[in-house]
Design a protein around this motif. Structure first.
Motif, PDB file in Angstrom:
ATOM      1  N   PHE A   1      -9.529   9.515 -37.135  1.00  0.00           N
ATOM      2  CA  PHE A   1     -10.740  10.065 -36.542  1.00  0.00           C
ATOM      3  C   PHE A   1     -11.112   9.100 -35.424  1.00  0.00           C
ATOM      4  CE2 PHE A   1     -10.987  11.699 -40.927  1.00  0.00           C
ATOM      5  CZ  PHE A   1     -11.096  13.063 -40.661  1.00  0.00           C
TER       6      PHE A   1
ATOM      7  N   HIS B   1     -10.346   5.327 -35.707  1.00  0.00           N
ATOM      8  CA  HIS B   1     -10.279   4.970 -37.126  1.00  0.00           C
ATOM      9  C   HIS B   1      -9.106   5.668 -37.812  1.00  0.00           C
ATOM     10  CE1 HIS B   1     -12.498   4.931 -41.260  1.00  0.00           C
ATOM     11  NE2 HIS B   1     -11.426   4.180 -41.254  1.00  0.00           N
TER      12      HIS B   1
ATOM     13  N   VAL C   1      -7.208   6.795 -40.851  1.00  0.00           N
ATOM     14  CA  VAL C   1      -7.644   7.071 -42.223  1.00  0.00           C
ATOM     15  C   VAL C   1      -6.466   7.274 -43.171  1.00  0.00           C
ATOM     16  CG1 VAL C   1      -8.874   8.788 -43.602  1.00  0.00           C
ATOM     17  CG2 VAL C   1      -9.861   7.989 -41.463  1.00  0.00           C
TER      18      VAL C   1
ATOM     19  N   SER D   1     -10.557   3.995 -54.456  1.00  0.00           N
ATOM     20  CA  SER D   1     -11.956   3.758 -54.082  1.00  0.00           C
ATOM     21  C   SER D   1     -12.445   4.796 -53.091  1.00  0.00           C
ATOM     22  CB  SER D   1     -12.098   2.394 -53.417  1.00  0.00           C
ATOM     23  OG  SER D   1     -11.535   1.406 -54.219  1.00  0.00           O
ATOM     24  N   SER D   2     -13.751   4.904 -53.005  1.00  0.00           N
ATOM     25  CA  SER D   2     -14.379   5.739 -51.997  1.00  0.00           C
ATOM     26  C   SER D   2     -13.955   5.259 -50.610  1.00  0.00           C
ATOM     27  CB  SER D   2     -15.886   5.626 -52.186  1.00  0.00           C
ATOM     28  OG  SER D   2     -16.530   6.302 -51.159  1.00  0.00           O
ATOM     29  N   GLY D   3     -13.592   6.194 -49.745  1.00  0.00           N
ATOM     30  CA  GLY D   3     -13.187   5.845 -48.388  1.00  0.00           C
ATOM     31  C   GLY D   3     -11.702   5.577 -48.229  1.00  0.00           C
ATOM     32  N   SER D   4     -10.926   5.725 -49.315  1.00  0.00           N
ATOM     33  CA  SER D   4      -9.497   5.393 -49.237  1.00  0.00           C
ATOM     34  C   SER D   4      -8.653   6.527 -48.634  1.00  0.00           C
ATOM     35  CB  SER D   4      -8.959   4.983 -50.608  1.00  0.00           C
ATOM     36  OG  SER D   4      -9.171   5.987 -51.556  1.00  0.00           O
ATOM     37  N   GLY D   5      -9.264   7.681 -48.393  1.00  0.00           N
ATOM     38  CA  GLY D   5      -8.543   8.763 -47.715  1.00  0.00           C
ATOM     39  C   GLY D   5      -8.115   9.911 -48.618  1.00  0.00           C
ATOM     40  N   LYS D   6      -8.609   9.920 -49.840  1.00  0.00           N
ATOM     41  CA  LYS D   6      -8.187  10.944 -50.801  1.00  0.00           C
ATOM     42  C   LYS D   6      -8.580  12.350 -50.345  1.00  0.00           C
ATOM     43  CE  LYS D   6     -10.680   9.151 -54.106  1.00  0.00           C
ATOM     44  NZ  LYS D   6     -11.434   8.153 -53.282  1.00  0.00           N
ATOM     45  N   SER D   7      -9.846  12.507 -49.949  1.00  0.00           N
ATOM     46  CA  SER D   7     -10.298  13.837 -49.498  1.00  0.00           C
ATOM     47  C   SER D   7      -9.573  14.256 -48.234  1.00  0.00           C
ATOM     48  CB  SER D   7     -11.808  13.828 -49.219  1.00  0.00           C
ATOM     49  OG  SER D   7     -12.518  13.631 -50.408  1.00  0.00           O
ATOM     50  N   THR D   8      -9.378  13.316 -47.336  1.00  0.00           N
ATOM     51  CA  THR D   8      -8.698  13.647 -46.084  1.00  0.00           C
ATOM     52  C   THR D   8      -7.275  14.144 -46.371  1.00  0.00           C
ATOM     53  OG1 THR D   8     -10.033  12.004 -44.942  1.00  0.00           O
ATOM     54  CG2 THR D   8      -8.048  12.753 -43.812  1.00  0.00           C
TER      55      THR D   8
ATOM     56  N   GLU E   1      -8.142  19.936 -42.201  1.00  0.00           N
ATOM     57  CA  GLU E   1      -8.033  18.915 -41.158  1.00  0.00           C
ATOM     58  C   GLU E   1      -6.642  19.032 -40.562  1.00  0.00           C
ATOM     59  OE1 GLU E   1     -10.379  16.962 -40.190  1.00  0.00           O
ATOM     60  OE2 GLU E   1     -11.734  16.700 -41.905  1.00  0.00           O
TER      61      GLU E   1
HETATM   62  P1  ADP Z   1     -12.245   9.385 -50.002  1.00  0.00           P
HETATM   63  O1  ADP Z   1     -12.178  10.842 -50.292  1.00  0.00           O
HETATM   64  O2  ADP Z   1     -11.120   8.610 -50.611  1.00  0.00           O
HETATM   65  O3  ADP Z   1     -13.575   8.791 -50.368  1.00  0.00           O
HETATM   66  P2  ADP Z   1     -12.214  10.229 -47.243  1.00  0.00           P
HETATM   67  O4  ADP Z   1     -10.905  10.885 -47.026  1.00  0.00           O
HETATM   68  O5  ADP Z   1     -13.400  11.097 -47.417  1.00  0.00           O
HETATM   69  O6  ADP Z   1     -12.091   9.181 -48.440  1.00  0.00           O
HETATM   70  O7  ADP Z   1     -12.545   9.278 -46.014  1.00  0.00           O
HETATM   71  C1  ADP Z   1     -11.668   8.276 -45.569  1.00  0.00           C
HETATM   72  C2  ADP Z   1     -12.259   7.646 -44.348  1.00  0.00           C
HETATM   73  O8  ADP Z   1     -12.277   8.596 -43.292  1.00  0.00           O
HETATM   74  C3  ADP Z   1     -13.685   7.166 -44.515  1.00  0.00           C
HETATM   75  O9  ADP Z   1     -13.821   5.943 -43.850  1.00  0.00           O
HETATM   76  C4  ADP Z   1     -14.489   8.248 -43.851  1.00  0.00           C
HETATM   77  O10 ADP Z   1     -15.681   7.726 -43.331  1.00  0.00           O
HETATM   78  C5  ADP Z   1     -13.564   8.718 -42.758  1.00  0.00           C
HETATM   79  N1  ADP Z   1     -13.774  10.133 -42.417  1.00  0.00           N
HETATM   80  C6  ADP Z   1     -13.558  11.184 -43.235  1.00  0.00           C
HETATM   81  N2  ADP Z   1     -13.831  12.344 -42.620  1.00  0.00           N
HETATM   82  C7  ADP Z   1     -14.232  12.014 -41.358  1.00  0.00           C
HETATM   83  C8  ADP Z   1     -14.644  12.770 -40.214  1.00  0.00           C
HETATM   84  N3  ADP Z   1     -14.686  14.106 -40.238  1.00  0.00           N
HETATM   85  N4  ADP Z   1     -14.982  12.082 -39.103  1.00  0.00           N
HETATM   86  C9  ADP Z   1     -14.919  10.733 -39.056  1.00  0.00           C
HETATM   87  N5  ADP Z   1     -14.528   9.975 -40.091  1.00  0.00           N
HETATM   88  C10 ADP Z   1     -14.194  10.591 -41.230  1.00  0.00           C
END
Ligand code: ADP
Ligand code: MG
Length: 254
Positions: free
Chosen positions: A25, A28, A30, A49-56, A65
């Protein structure tokens, strides 16, 4: 019988294959060089952990995405570059969200019927019958005419699962399905998911429920800072993790 961790070197064609996946992003980064295979019958839990990229990662696999690099294959066909077929793809690779994402103006039954009619072109009669089958499976048959605001969080999530199942997907992705729930409702949703695993549904589940991951997954994937650190059987991850970062992460749950 639980699907064993055996297929990593299989000659079987994976249902989904992620290859050298990158996602940024802006500046950054991810996801970095993520490789990942999903075979029919796999129940994969992704922890980290939170922020590790799992949702992405899940969102890339569901075409929510667009990756910055690498490939994602659905049965050897690249899913990138075919924007017209997103809805058809999502019928096969379904997703259940933390926040349920039900249509608030529709009843439980209508929520379950909509995608079947629009995307699968099922008749109302067929869509209704299929919805009832899956609503029954998740214990929500008594609520078919309720609106989402009349339901508890656990009930909403069970409806969201039934709605996803009614599309008869090849694989279901779950992004922290119990994280938005009051603690007393976590169990009912995990029980539904455990049943689906026992029935052989292919699932990828991002979760912080470590006991569930240990007991139900055929593979557990640990992610840290956008990298898959370890992809192993739950026995290995939870009793003898090879990586120091996995050990440190899991020690927080003891
Ligand atoms: P997790 O699900 O493991 O908590 P995410 O995949 O949600 O992690 O996010 C990973 C990183 O990507 C985080 O630092 C988050 O802030 C960033 N991020 C996720 N989605 C976006 C977006 N749409 N725009 C900018 N940064 C994003
Ligand atoms: Mg997330």
């Amino acid at each position: 019988m639980k699907n064993e961790y055996k297929k990593i070197n299989s000659t079987e064609v994976p249902l989904l294959q992620v290859e050298h996946l990158e996602k940024s992003f802006g500046e950054h980064q991810v996801l970095t060089d993520v490789d990942f295979k999903v075979y029919k019958g796999d129940v994969i839990c992704i922890i980290g952990s939170s922020g590790s990229g799992k949702s992405t990662l899940l969102r890339c696999m569901n075409m929510l995405e667009r990756p910055s690099g690498g490939c994602i294959y659905h049965k050897e066909n690249s899913i990138l570059g075919k924007p017209a077929q997103v809805a058809q793809y999502r019928a096969k690779v379904g997703m259940v969200f933390q926040q349920f994402n039900l249509f608030s103006n529709l009843t439980v039954l209508e929520n379950c019927m909509l995608g079947q009619k629009r995307v699968l072109k099922r008749s109302a009669k067929e869509a209704k019958a299929t919805s009832l089958t899956y609503l029954d499976k998740v214990g929500m048959l008594p609520y078919i005419y309720a609106k989402p605001h009349q339901l508890s969080g656990g009930q909403k999530q069970r409806v969201a699962i039934a709605r996803a199942l009614a599309m008869e997907p090849e694989v279901l992705l779950f992004d922290e399905p119990t994280s938005a729930l009051d603690p007393e409702m976590v169990g009912e949703v995990l029980a539904v998911m455990r049943n689906l695993a026992d029935e052989g549904l292919t699932m990828i589940i991002v979760t912080h429920e470590m006991a569930f991951a240990r007991d139900v997954s055929s593979r557990t994937v640990f992610m840290d800072q956008g990298i898959i650190v370890e992809d192993e059987s739950p026995q290995v991850i939870f009793t003898e993790p090879k990586n120091q970062r996995t050990k440190e992460f899991l020690s927080r749950f003891l």
